[in-house]
Design a protein around this motif. Structure first.
Motif, PDB file in Angstrom:
ATOM      1  N   MET A   1       0.841  -1.208   0.000  1.00 59.65           N
ATOM      2  CA  MET A   1       0.000   0.000   0.000  1.00 59.65           C
ATOM      3  C   MET A   1       0.878   1.260   0.000  1.00 59.65           C
ATOM      4  SD  MET A   1      -2.595   1.980   1.056  1.00 59.65           S
ATOM      5  CE  MET A   1      -3.640   2.038   2.460  1.00 59.65           C
ATOM      6  N   ILE A   2       0.516   2.205  -0.820  1.00 60.23           N
ATOM      7  CA  ILE A   2       1.279   3.453  -0.938  1.00 60.23           C
ATOM      8  C   ILE A   2       0.360   4.619  -0.549  1.00 60.23           C
ATOM      9  CG2 ILE A   2       2.505   4.983  -2.545  1.00 60.23           C
ATOM     10  CD1 ILE A   2       3.171   2.305  -4.129  1.00 60.23           C
ATOM     11  N   VAL A   3       0.774   5.353   0.471  1.00 60.30           N
ATOM     12  CA  VAL A   3      -0.010   6.504   0.937  1.00 60.30           C
ATOM     13  C   VAL A   3       0.611   7.755   0.329  1.00 60.30           C
ATOM     14  CG1 VAL A   3      -0.603   7.874   2.983  1.00 60.30           C
ATOM     15  CG2 VAL A   3      -0.612   5.373   3.104  1.00 60.30           C
ATOM     16  N   THR A   4      -0.232   8.672  -0.123  1.00 60.92           N
ATOM     17  CA  THR A   4       0.292   9.976  -0.568  1.00 60.92           C
ATOM     18  C   THR A   4      -0.310  11.077   0.293  1.00 60.92           C
ATOM     19  OG1 THR A   4      -1.468  10.392  -2.200  1.00 60.92           O
ATOM     20  CG2 THR A   4       0.484   9.185  -2.973  1.00 60.92           C
ATOM     21  N   LEU A   5       0.488  12.100   0.537  1.00 60.69           N
ATOM     22  CA  LEU A   5      -0.028  13.338   1.140  1.00 60.69           C
ATOM     23  C   LEU A   5       0.243  14.472   0.154  1.00 60.69           C
ATOM     24  CD1 LEU A   5      -1.030  15.334   3.325  1.00 60.69           C
ATOM     25  CD2 LEU A   5       1.308  15.348   4.248  1.00 60.69           C
ATOM     26  N   THR A   6      -0.801  15.200  -0.184  1.00 60.24           N
ATOM     27  CA  THR A   6      -0.667  16.396  -1.016  1.00 60.24           C
ATOM     28  C   THR A   6      -1.049  17.585  -0.143  1.00 60.24           C
ATOM     29  OG1 THR A   6      -1.441  15.067  -2.880  1.00 60.24           O
ATOM     30  CG2 THR A   6      -1.290  17.463  -3.230  1.00 60.24           C
ATOM     31  N   PRO A   7      -0.058  18.270   0.477  1.00 54.41           N
ATOM     32  CA  PRO A   7      -0.424  19.356   1.387  1.00 54.41           C
ATOM     33  C   PRO A   7      -1.177  20.493   0.683  1.00 54.41           C
ATOM     34  CG  PRO A   7       1.901  18.749   1.628  1.00 54.41           C
ATOM     35  CD  PRO A   7       1.384  18.037   0.416  1.00 54.41           C
ATOM     36  N   ASN A   8      -0.929  20.664  -0.636  1.00 53.88           N
ATOM     37  CA  ASN A   8      -1.518  21.799  -1.369  1.00 53.88           C
ATOM     38  C   ASN A   8      -2.172  21.295  -2.659  1.00 53.88           C
ATOM     39  OD1 ASN A   8      -2.084  24.504  -1.737  1.00 53.88           O
ATOM     40  ND2 ASN A   8       0.022  25.094  -2.289  1.00 53.88           N
ATOM     41  N   PRO A   9      -3.299  20.546  -2.531  1.00 58.21           N
ATOM     42  CA  PRO A   9      -3.906  19.950  -3.728  1.00 58.21           C
ATOM     43  C   PRO A   9      -4.600  21.007  -4.588  1.00 58.21           C
ATOM     44  CG  PRO A   9      -5.309  19.587  -1.846  1.00 58.21           C
ATOM     45  CD  PRO A   9      -4.086  20.291  -1.323  1.00 58.21           C
ATOM     46  N   SER A  10      -5.077  20.590  -5.743  1.00 56.00           N
ATOM     47  CA  SER A  10      -5.724  21.546  -6.644  1.00 56.00           C
ATOM     48  C   SER A  10      -6.750  20.810  -7.492  1.00 56.00           C
ATOM     49  CB  SER A  10      -4.690  22.169  -7.579  1.00 56.00           C
ATOM     50  OG  SER A  10      -4.072  21.163  -8.353  1.00 56.00           O
ATOM     51  N   VAL A  11      -7.630  21.616  -8.092  1.00 56.23           N
ATOM     52  CA  VAL A  11      -8.358  21.114  -9.249  1.00 56.23           C
ATOM     53  C   VAL A  11      -7.565  21.667 -10.425  1.00 56.23           C
ATOM     54  CG1 VAL A  11     -10.489  21.305 -10.561  1.00 56.23           C
ATOM     55  CG2 VAL A  11     -10.574  21.039  -8.067  1.00 56.23           C
ATOM     56  N   SER A  43      -1.379   9.018  -6.573  1.00 56.96           N
ATOM     57  CA  SER A  43      -2.440   8.070  -6.177  1.00 56.96           C
ATOM     58  C   SER A  43      -3.359   7.740  -7.350  1.00 56.96           C
ATOM     59  CB  SER A  43      -3.277   8.648  -5.027  1.00 56.96           C
ATOM     60  OG  SER A  43      -2.593   8.482  -3.806  1.00 56.96           O
ATOM     61  N   ARG A  44      -3.688   8.734  -8.171  1.00 57.15           N
ATOM     62  CA  ARG A  44      -4.575   8.459  -9.322  1.00 57.15           C
ATOM     63  C   ARG A  44      -3.913   7.460 -10.270  1.00 57.15           C
ATOM     64  NH1 ARG A  44      -6.267  12.208 -12.966  1.00 57.15           N
ATOM     65  NH2 ARG A  44      -4.576  13.684 -12.576  1.00 57.15           N
ATOM     66  N   ALA A  45      -2.590   7.654 -10.506  1.00 56.72           N
ATOM     67  CA  ALA A  45      -1.886   6.746 -11.424  1.00 56.72           C
ATOM     68  C   ALA A  45      -1.838   5.334 -10.837  1.00 56.72           C
ATOM     69  CB  ALA A  45      -0.482   7.275 -11.709  1.00 56.72           C
ATOM     70  N   LEU A  46      -1.574   5.243  -9.530  1.00 51.80           N
ATOM     71  CA  LEU A  46      -1.527   3.921  -8.890  1.00 51.80           C
ATOM     72  C   LEU A  46      -2.897   3.236  -8.987  1.00 51.80           C
ATOM     73  CD1 LEU A  46       0.590   4.912  -5.760  1.00 51.80           C
ATOM     74  CD2 LEU A  46       1.264   3.211  -7.485  1.00 51.80           C
ATOM     75  N   ALA A  47      -3.948   3.980  -8.658  1.00 53.44           N
ATOM     76  CA  ALA A  47      -5.298   3.391  -8.677  1.00 53.44           C
ATOM     77  C   ALA A  47      -5.675   2.956 -10.101  1.00 53.44           C
ATOM     78  CB  ALA A  47      -6.310   4.392  -8.130  1.00 53.44           C
ATOM     79  N   ALA A  48      -5.276   3.766 -11.099  1.00 54.58           N
ATOM     80  CA  ALA A  48      -5.611   3.431 -12.497  1.00 54.58           C
ATOM     81  C   ALA A  48      -4.919   2.148 -12.940  1.00 54.58           C
ATOM     82  CB  ALA A  48      -5.211   4.586 -13.421  1.00 54.58           C
ATOM     83  N   GLY A 257       4.873   4.926 -10.953  1.00 51.61           N
ATOM     84  CA  GLY A 257       5.321   3.671 -11.577  1.00 51.61           C
ATOM     85  C   GLY A 257       6.544   3.113 -10.865  1.00 51.61           C
ATOM     86  N   LEU A 258       7.447   4.014 -10.475  1.00 47.29           N
ATOM     87  CA  LEU A 258       8.664   3.590  -9.767  1.00 47.29           C
ATOM     88  C   LEU A 258       8.303   2.974  -8.407  1.00 47.29           C
ATOM     89  CD1 LEU A 258      11.774   3.634  -9.411  1.00 47.29           C
ATOM     90  CD2 LEU A 258      11.551   5.971  -8.574  1.00 47.29           C
ATOM     91  N   LEU A 259       7.446   3.664  -7.642  1.00 50.28           N
ATOM     92  CA  LEU A 259       7.066   3.155  -6.316  1.00 50.28           C
ATOM     93  C   LEU A 259       6.307   1.836  -6.436  1.00 50.28           C
ATOM     94  CD1 LEU A 259       5.926   6.407  -4.450  1.00 50.28           C
ATOM     95  CD2 LEU A 259       8.082   5.151  -4.187  1.00 50.28           C
ATOM     96  N   HIS A 260       5.465   1.741  -7.458  1.00 47.30           N
ATOM     97  CA  HIS A 260       4.710   0.503  -7.672  1.00 47.30           C
ATOM     98  C   HIS A 260       5.683  -0.655  -7.903  1.00 47.30           C
ATOM     99  CE1 HIS A 260       1.545  -2.180  -8.706  1.00 47.30           C
ATOM    100  NE2 HIS A 260       1.870  -2.249  -9.985  1.00 47.30           N
ATOM    101  N   GLY A 261       6.698  -0.415  -8.727  1.00 46.31           N
ATOM    102  CA  GLY A 261       7.697  -1.453  -9.006  1.00 46.31           C
ATOM    103  C   GLY A 261       8.473  -1.812  -7.746  1.00 46.31           C
TER     104      GLY A 261
END
Ligand SMILES: Nc1ncnc2c1ncn2[C@@H]1O[C@H](COP(=O)(O)OP(=O)(O)OP(=O)(O)O)[C@@H](O)[C@H]1O
Ligand SMILES: O=P(O)(O)OC[C@@]1(O)O[C@H](CO)[C@@H](O)[C@@H]1O
Length: 315
Positions: A1-11, A43-48, A257-261
């Motif tokens: 499992m890979i957790v991400t924190l985005t302190p300053n997210p955006s649309v 996270s979006r790339a991992l989930a996809a 991709g790197l973290l997934h590998g």
């Protein structure tokens, strides 16, 4: 499992135009909205690609609701930390030759209590996680001390700490000796304090950081691929993209991709090839879109048999 924190997210609001001309009214031929911010993109790339991930995000204002809706629609698990300010809407202007211009807002001011809640939510998500990646800028009001709280807490929970940022926050984060950092070419030059015109210079700079105590330095180099350096190893990989559409988030997809590998137990050179495949696949997609396994299969990443040390970067 890979957790991400985005302190300053955006649309992310991407606008497709013919040519960027200052002072003119420009009519967009197309537009799209994506959930954005660097950790959100990871996270979006991992989930996809079917990998387990949780995205921790401060959420407030209309854009905050939109971000949560966009994340929900893409099936990304997220832990929302309520804040009183409104998160950002960042604009990308995309031209037909692949040139991308970004206009990023500073983001909402976070109070001390909101910052504490963001750290606590990340550390609670980190229980049992393999990696925790803290990515992107810090919003106003958040001290760079947040990185040492996160680094200590993540390590105390047995997970490995990853940072991707820029400027002064990245320097502060690097001082906590993360297990992995993912600077791009410009950010690495900022970290070591001088220009890096060739791959030989990038290798020397990455080795300097590894010697200072960072386990893995992964440098993304745009069209020149990526270089990964550890204490005993260095590898370079690259993939050609004939029609670049948008580079927004390519570095985040490369990191994903790197973290997934790595989380799947691949040797670092194979994990790097996977990262380059995900990053390059993202470049062929509009806005901040993340690649699916089919998109990734369309690119042909190659590990360099020898490091092309004389490669002049950015040409
Ligand atoms: N023009 C391109 N052609 C092929 N691959 C590319 C191109 N641009 C980027 N990439 C791929 O995407 C990865 C990340 O690119 P880059 O170094 O531009 O990231 P970045 O600056 O961190 O991007 P961002 O901040 O937008 O996420 C590269 O390592 C490479 O694999
Ligand atoms: O302002 P920051 O936090 O440095 O970067 C934010 C951002 O530009 O990074 C992502 C692409 O990497 C986008 O989704 C987002 O808009």
């Amino acid at each position: 499992m890979i957790v991400t924190l985005t302190p300053n997210p955006s649309v992310d609001h991407a606008l497709v135009i013919d040519e960027l001309e200052r002072g003119e009214v420009l009519r967009a031929a197309d537009a799209r909205l994506d959930a954005g911010g660097k950790g959100v993109n990871v996270s979006r790339a991992l989930a996809a690609n079917g990998a387990e991930t949780v995205a921790v995000v401060p959420v407030g204002g209309h854009q905050g609701h939109l971000l949560a809706d966009l994340l929900g629609a893409t099936g990304v698990s997220h832990r929302d930390v309520p804040i009183s300010g409104a998160i950002r809407m960042n604009v990308s202007v995309l031209e037909p030759d692949g040139t991308t211009t970004k206009l990023n807002e500073p983001g909402p001011v976070l109070s001390e209590a909101e910052t504490r809640a963001m750290v606590d939510a990340t550390l609670s998500a980190a229980e049992g996680a393999a990696w925790v990646a803290v990515c992107g800028s810090l919003p106003p009001g958040v001290s760079t001390d947040v990185y040492s709280d996160l680094a200590d807490g993540v390590r105390a929970r047995g997970a490995r700490f990853v940072v991707d940022s820029s400027g002064a926050p990245f320097l502060a984060a690097v001082a906590t000796k993360p297990n992995l950092i993912k600077p791009n070419h410009e950010e690495l030059a900022e970290l070591v304090g001088h220009d890096l015109p060739t791959l030989r210079d990038v290798l020397a700079a990455a080795r300097e950081l590894v010697t200072s105590g960072i386990e893995i330095v992964a440098v993304s180099l745009g069209a020149d691929g990526a270089l990964l350096v550890t204490e005993g190893d260095a590898a370079h990989a690259q993939a050609k993209v004939t029609t670049p559409v948008s580079t927004v988030g390519a570095g985040d997809c490369m990191l994903a991709g790197l973290l997934h590998g790595l989380a799947s137990g691949l040797p670092i050179s194979e994990a790097l090839v996977g990262g380059v495949a995900w990053g390059s696949a993202a470049v062929a997609l509009p806005g901040s879109s993340v690649p699916t396994p089919d998109d990734v299969r369309r690119v042909a990443p190659a590990l360099s048999p020898e490091l092309p040390l004389s490669l002049e970067l950015g040409h």
